[in-house]
Design an enzyme around this catalytic site. Structure first.
Site, PDB file in Angstrom:
ATOM      1  N   HIS A 134       1.019  -1.373   0.315  1.00  0.00           N
ATOM      2  CA  HIS A 134       0.090  -0.214   0.199  1.00  0.00           C
ATOM      3  C   HIS A 134       1.018   1.038   0.541  1.00  0.00           C
ATOM      4  CE1 HIS A 134       1.344   1.115   3.948  1.00  0.00           C
ATOM      5  NE2 HIS A 134       0.401  -0.366   4.653  1.00  0.00           N
ATOM      6  N   HIS A 143      11.587  -1.360 -13.183  1.00  0.00           N
ATOM      7  CA  HIS A 143      11.750  -2.275 -13.319  1.00  0.00           C
ATOM      8  C   HIS A 143      11.608  -3.548 -11.695  1.00  0.00           C
ATOM      9  CE1 HIS A 143      13.352  -6.993 -15.758  1.00  0.00           C
ATOM     10  NE2 HIS A 143      11.720  -6.683 -14.000  1.00  0.00           N
TER      11      HIS A 143
END
Ligand SMILES: CC(=O)SCCNC(=O)CCNC(=O)[C@H](O)C(C)(C)COP(=O)(O)OP(=O)(O)OC[C@H]1O[C@@H](n2cnc3c(N)ncnc32)[C@H](O)[C@@H]1OP(=O)(O)O
Length: 218
Positions: A134, A143
């Site tokens: 979160h 990446h």
């Protein structure tokens, strides 16, 4: 949705699987190893410069299916397409919170979990079975490799590569275009353009120098 992939390597093959997992179709694989646009079976193959023609002709969306972050950025800049021209590809077996945001050109591989209020930029790769917790912010062209664990409230800068299985503890920042080694555990903020490895992760390279082994913290 019809999808044009820029790139025709292993990473592109994985993205093609993601596309078809949702019932969408890859209609072109463009790579500068091809000199002319030609149709083989149901799919076009040709140089990346064919992309504008194919977008118009096929009303297709684009994904830059190249693993190297800097190369993805360079191609996006060269193609100069609008954000609307890019697809966001989410494998049907990924879990993305309704309150998370994903930018155009971003791909989300199978088994990924992106939790509440996470903000993921453009042209990002969220690779197989990783977790973005979160309130994380993941910059453009990053990446995050397979199996990584990015815990709550972490900031990952543009172009960062986080290696397979690495963990970043809550609220830490990884500066733009840095690399975190596979299996490393980041417990401190990492400055831009650095490479950090190990448990806990220590910086072994910065933008202009390699930190000698002797100078690294134990
Ligand atoms: C689907 C897919 O495949 S996605 C691709 C996922 N790819 C990855 O996860 C790869 C991540 N890359 C790495 O971990 C690399 O080792 C890097 C980028 C961190 C470092 O690579 P290089 O810059 O070539 O460093 P190099 O191999 O020379 O190692 C430098 C030092 O760091 C150490 N080191 C390198 N990687 C790690 C690591 N992951 N953890 C701990 N130590 C490491 C080396 O042992 C060496 O130590 P020494 O100087 O004491 O001998």
């Amino acid at each position: 949705m019809k999808v044009i992939l820029i790139g025709d390597s292993g990473h592109a093959r994985v993205i093609a699987d993601n596309v078809t997992s949702n019932g969408d179709t890859v209609i072109a694989r463009l790579d500068d190893k091809y000199s002319e646009l030609e149709k083989r079976g149901e799919c076009f193959y040709g140089p990346s410069s064919s992309v504008h023609e194919l977008i118009r002709q096929e009303q297709a969306k684009v994904v830059i299916a190249i693993g190297a972050n800097a190369v993805r950025q360079k191609i996006a800049s060269k193609l100069n397409l609008s954000e609307d021209n890019y697809a966001t590809i989410i494998h049907k077996e990924a879990i993305v919170s309704p309150s998370a945001e994903l930018g155009p050109g971003t791909v989300v591989m199978p088994g990924v979990i992106v939790n509440a209020a996470a903000k993921v930029g453009s042209h990002v790769i969220l690779n197989t079975r990783l977790v973005i917790e979160h309130d994380c912010v993941i910059g453009d062209y990053a990446h995050v490799s397979p199996g990584a664990m990015i815990t709550g409230g972490v900031l990952v800068g543009d172009g960062v590569h986080i290696g397979a299985g690495a963990t970043v503890i809550p609220t830490k920042s990884i500066g733009a275009w840095s690399t975190i080694g596979a299996g490393s555990v980041v417990i401190d903020d990492i400055e831009e353009h650095s490479t950090a490895v190990g448990v806990p992760a220590r910086i072994i390279k910065t933008a202009d120098q390699t930190v000698s082994t002797a100078n690294r913290k134990a």
